[in-house]
Design an enzyme around this catalytic site. Structure first.
Site, PDB file in Angstrom:
ATOM      1  N   HIS A  50       0.844  -1.197   0.000  1.00 20.57           N
ATOM      2  CA  HIS A  50       0.000   0.000   0.000  1.00 20.57           C
ATOM      3  C   HIS A  50       0.879   1.246   0.000  1.00 20.57           C
ATOM      4  O   HIS A  50       2.089   1.177   0.208  1.00 20.57           O
ATOM      5  CB  HIS A  50      -0.935   0.009   1.225  1.00 20.57           C
TER       6      HIS A  50
HETATM    7  C1  T46 Z   1       2.505   0.732   7.076  1.00 18.02           C
HETATM    8  C2  T46 Z   1       3.380  -0.446   7.280  1.00 18.02           C
HETATM    9  C3  T46 Z   1       4.834  -0.082   7.418  1.00 18.02           C
HETATM   10  C4  T46 Z   1      -4.565  -0.708  13.505  1.00 18.02           C
HETATM   11  O1  T46 Z   1      -5.674  -1.000  13.995  1.00 18.02           O
HETATM   12  N1  T46 Z   1      -3.873   0.364  13.980  1.00 18.02           N
HETATM   13  C5  T46 Z   1      -2.667   0.737  13.486  1.00 18.02           C
HETATM   14  O2  T46 Z   1      -2.081   1.724  13.946  1.00 18.02           O
HETATM   15  C6  T46 Z   1      -2.108  -0.053  12.418  1.00 18.02           C
HETATM   16  C7  T46 Z   1      -0.758   0.329  11.844  1.00 18.02           C
HETATM   17  C8  T46 Z   1      -2.804  -1.122  11.952  1.00 18.02           C
HETATM   18  N2  T46 Z   1      -4.011  -1.444  12.486  1.00 18.02           N
HETATM   19  C9  T46 Z   1      -4.715  -2.652  12.014  1.00 18.02           C
HETATM   20  C10 T46 Z   1      -5.197  -2.570  10.572  1.00 18.02           C
HETATM   21  C11 T46 Z   1      -5.200  -4.008  10.150  1.00 18.02           C
HETATM   22  O3  T46 Z   1      -6.417  -4.620  10.538  1.00 18.02           O
HETATM   23  O4  T46 Z   1      -3.809  -3.746  12.043  1.00 18.02           O
HETATM   24  C12 T46 Z   1      -4.078  -4.642  10.965  1.00 18.02           C
HETATM   25  C13 T46 Z   1      -2.805  -4.897  10.159  1.00 18.02           C
HETATM   26  O5  T46 Z   1      -2.475  -3.728   9.405  1.00 18.02           O
HETATM   27  P1  T46 Z   1      -1.860  -3.812   7.939  1.00 18.02           P
HETATM   28  O6  T46 Z   1      -2.405  -4.966   7.221  1.00 18.02           O
HETATM   29  O7  T46 Z   1      -2.034  -2.458   7.304  1.00 18.02           O
HETATM   30  O8  T46 Z   1      -0.319  -4.072   8.280  1.00 18.02           O
HETATM   31  P2  T46 Z   1       0.946  -3.904   7.321  1.00 18.02           P
HETATM   32  O9  T46 Z   1       2.068  -4.550   8.028  1.00 18.02           O
HETATM   33  O10 T46 Z   1       0.645  -4.331   5.939  1.00 18.02           O
HETATM   34  O11 T46 Z   1       1.196  -2.303   7.276  1.00 18.02           O
HETATM   35  C14 T46 Z   1       1.617  -1.626   8.451  1.00 18.02           C
HETATM   36  C15 T46 Z   1       0.813  -0.322   8.617  1.00 18.02           C
HETATM   37  O12 T46 Z   1      -0.588  -0.619   8.623  1.00 18.02           O
HETATM   38  C16 T46 Z   1       1.079   0.637   7.482  1.00 18.02           C
HETATM   39  O13 T46 Z   1       0.560   1.904   7.795  1.00 18.02           O
HETATM   40  O14 T46 Z   1       2.902   1.710   6.444  1.00 18.02           O
HETATM   41  O15 T46 Z   1       2.996  -1.291   8.371  1.00 18.02           O
END
Ligand code: T46
Length: 134
Positions: A50
């Site tokens: 993303h």
């Molecule tokens: C990014 C990279 C480096 C929350 O509820 N609160 C939060 O502050 C974050 C960061 C995530 N979430 C929830 C949203 C999803 O349900 O945690 C779950 C996993 O998030 P995501 O699939 O977006 O995780 P990554 O590792 O793909 O991305 C993360 C961050 O979301 C993103 O902002 O830049 O790490």
């Protein structure tokens, strides 16, 4: 010359070990509003895929290592984070993919805003169109 910004933090070290201190808008260019960390990842897992519309973040691998594929729509570069003394700026509108996590990897992320799903662009074609029409 890289299109992506990597910071080498000053380490305060003595025989007891090392310490790095980060202060908003002083030695990092963001005002920290939120901190999260990613750990327990397996080598085969890839995360990210993303870009953020407005959010700016600094990623620091405080233990272990990983690769982050960075893509600003024009240039792609894979950056290895393998020391707590380096930080990668994940700026707005930079597509990023995290991979090759070592088993001990702990990725600390400093973010300049609260969590908002509406700030994510999770479709690559949408991202590429936004960048090319900017
Ligand atoms: C990014 C990279 C480096 C929350 O509820 N609160 C939060 O502050 C974050 C960061 C995530 N979430 C929830 C949203 C999803 O349900 O945690 C779950 C996993 O998030 P995501 O699939 O977006 O995780 P990554 O590792 O793909 O991305 C993360 C961050 O979301 C993103 O902002 O830049 O790490």
């Amino acid at each position: 010359m890289s299109n992506f910004k990597l910071f080498n933090f000053s380490e305060i070290g003595d025989e007891r070990g090392s310490l790095v201190a980060l202060e908003s808008l002083k030695n990092i260019p963001i005002d920290i509003e939120r901190v999260y960390y990613i750990y327990g990842t397996s080598m085969k897992q890839e995360r990210g895929f993303h870009a953020h519309k407005e959010l700016r973040q600094i990623a620091i691998c405080v233990n272990g290592s990983l690769d982050i594929l960075m893509d600003d729509g024009n240039t792609k570069e894979t950056i290895t984070l393998d020391t707590p003394s380096k930080g990668l700026l994940i700026d707005r509108m930079q597509w990023h993919v995290m991979k090759n996590f070592s088993p001990s990897c702990v990725l600390l992320v400093l973010a300049d805003d609260e969590y908002r799903e509406s700030d994510y662009i999770r479709d690559y074609e949408h991202f590429a169109n936004e960048v090319n029409n900017a």
